[in-house]
Scaffold this active site. Structure first.
Site, short mmCIF file in Angstrom:
data_model
loop_
_atom_site.label_atom_id
_atom_site.label_comp_id
_atom_site.label_asym_id
_atom_site.label_seq_id
_atom_site.Cartn_x
_atom_site.Cartn_y
_atom_site.Cartn_z
N ASN A 9 0.87 -1.17 0.00
CA ASN A 9 0.00 0.00 0.00
C ASN A 9 0.91 1.23 0.00
O ASN A 9 1.45 1.59 1.03
CB ASN A 9 -0.90 -0.02 1.25
CG ASN A 9 -1.76 1.23 1.36
OD1 ASN A 9 -1.83 2.03 0.42
ND2 ASN A 9 -2.41 1.41 2.49
N LYS A 11 0.16 4.22 -0.35
CA LYS A 11 -0.48 5.44 0.18
C LYS A 11 -0.20 6.62 -0.77
O LYS A 11 -0.11 6.40 -1.97
CB LYS A 11 -0.01 5.69 1.61
CG LYS A 11 -0.21 4.43 2.49
CD LYS A 11 -0.04 4.64 3.95
CE LYS A 11 -0.31 3.32 4.67
NZ LYS A 11 -0.22 3.42 6.11
N HIS A 95 -9.83 1.78 4.43
CA HIS A 95 -8.61 1.97 5.22
C HIS A 95 -8.86 3.07 6.26
O HIS A 95 -9.48 4.08 5.96
CB HIS A 95 -7.43 2.37 4.31
CG HIS A 95 -6.12 2.27 5.02
ND1 HIS A 95 -5.73 3.18 5.96
CD2 HIS A 95 -5.12 1.35 4.94
CE1 HIS A 95 -4.54 2.84 6.44
NE2 HIS A 95 -4.14 1.72 5.83
N GLU A 97 -7.09 5.32 7.45
CA GLU A 97 -6.60 6.66 7.11
C GLU A 97 -7.63 7.42 6.28
O GLU A 97 -7.63 8.65 6.24
CB GLU A 97 -5.26 6.57 6.37
CG GLU A 97 -4.12 6.21 7.33
CD GLU A 97 -2.88 5.70 6.64
OE1 GLU A 97 -2.82 5.67 5.41
OE2 GLU A 97 -1.95 5.31 7.39
N GLU A 167 -6.28 -4.43 10.57
CA GLU A 167 -5.34 -3.33 10.74
C GLU A 167 -5.64 -2.58 12.02
O GLU A 167 -6.42 -1.61 12.01
CB GLU A 167 -5.53 -2.35 9.57
CG GLU A 167 -5.50 -3.01 8.23
CD GLU A 167 -4.54 -2.30 7.31
OE1 GLU A 167 -3.79 -3.00 6.64
OE2 GLU A 167 -4.52 -1.05 7.33
N GLY A 173 1.66 2.54 10.87
CA GLY A 173 2.65 3.61 10.75
C GLY A 173 3.32 4.00 12.06
O GLY A 173 4.00 5.01 12.14
N SER A 212 2.59 -1.86 10.60
CA SER A 212 4.00 -1.95 10.98
C SER A 212 4.62 -3.34 10.76
O SER A 212 5.46 -3.78 11.55
CB SER A 212 4.20 -1.51 12.44
OG SER A 212 3.84 -0.15 12.60
P1 PGA Z 1 2.37 0.53 7.79
O1 PGA Z 1 0.95 0.70 7.08
O2 PGA Z 1 2.94 -0.76 7.29
O3 PGA Z 1 3.16 1.73 7.37
O4 PGA Z 1 2.10 0.48 9.26
C1 PGA Z 1 0.09 -0.38 7.01
C2 PGA Z 1 -1.21 0.02 6.39
O5 PGA Z 1 -1.66 1.15 6.55
O6 PGA Z 1 -1.81 -0.79 5.69
#
Ligand code: PGA
Length: 250
Positions: A9, A11, A95, A97, A167, A173, A212
């Site tokens: 992903n 982003k 997601h 976010e 998640e 993150g 993460s």
């Molecule tokens: P990350 O993001 O690996 O940077 O924690 C995971 C995600 O948002 O799917």
């Protein structure tokens, strides 16, 4: 047995030049990999680039969102059919976010899920709890409710060959991944919830873990029975780290 799947992903990262480098490295590193599926979910403007670079490889591509409507006067939206036009086969839905920042309701997310399927895209539905919810011990209730909107409206069969990504919001993150036990326990809960209504859909449902994931914790996570792969944010922007995670999954 469900084949493992690793989804990048990206982003809102990248540009034409840096994407080219990263995709070239993905192709060089991952083309020979067997026994694992690899997908990269890019920002909308780069779907054409992903298509032209990945179309003759074993790496699939997709988007990070889609419109809940098939067509119409929806300024700024992108439909499932448009994603298909660029050869996308996957789309991330709900997601956190986006769900938090753009106030996406569970109902909207449910509509997107079936809209994606109606166009032959595989939805990657993100679910997860906040830290406060985990500390209060209500994480299963929260994730259960996120799934219920789809289950109650469209039934359990829509989860056949679909993807759910667990998640935990506190792990995204932050560098603080869920432990393998915490993740496995939630994955088992998710599969069990679908299985209670439709065993065969539950058996084919892939449940990824996201939050993460890195080359160090990938082994412990991916070895768990109900963890069918990972949704990788930060580490997918580094070709070597992403390769290590894919190798672990394979
Ligand atoms: P990350 O993001 O690996 O940077 O924690 C995971 C995600 O948002 O799917």
């Amino acid at each position: 047995m469900r084949q493992k799947l690793v989804v990048a992903n990206w982003k809102m990262h990248g540009n034409l030049a840096s994407n080219k480098q990263l995709l070239e490295a993905y192709i060089a590193n991952l083309s020979a990999l067997k026994n694992v599926g690899v997908v990269v979910c890019v920002p909308y403007p780069y779907l054409g680039q992903a298509q032209s670079m990945l179309q003759h490889t074993n790496i699939a591509w997709g988007a990070q969102n889609l419109s809940k409507d098939p067509v119409g006067p929806f300024t700024g939206e992108v439909s499932a059919a448009m994603l298909k036009d660029f050869g996308a086969s996957y789309v991330i839905i709900g997601h956190s976010e986006r769900a938090t920042a753009y106030c996406e309701s569970d109902e909207n997310i449910a509509t997107k899920f079936v809209q994606a399927q109606a166009q032959g895209l595989t939805p990657i539905l993100c679910v997860g709890e906040t830290l406060i919810e985990r500390e209060a011990g209500v994480m299963e209730m929260v994730v259960g409710k996120q799934l219920d909107t789809i289950l109650n409206t469209y039934g359990a069969a829509v989860f056949a060959n679909a993807i759910v990504s667990y998640e935990p919001i506190w792990a995204i993150g932050t560098g603080l991944a869920a432990s393998a036990e915490q993740a496995q326990s939630m994955h088992e809960f998710i599969r069990g919830k679908v299985a209670a209504l439709d065993k065969s859909a539950a058996a084919s449902l892939k449940i990824l873990y996201g939050g993460s994931v890195n080359p160090q914790n990938a082994v412990q996570l991916l070895v768990m029975q109900d963890i069918d792969g990972g949704l990788i944010g930060k580490c997918s922007l580094n070709a070597q780290e992403f390769e290590k995670i894919c190798l672990t999954a394979a």
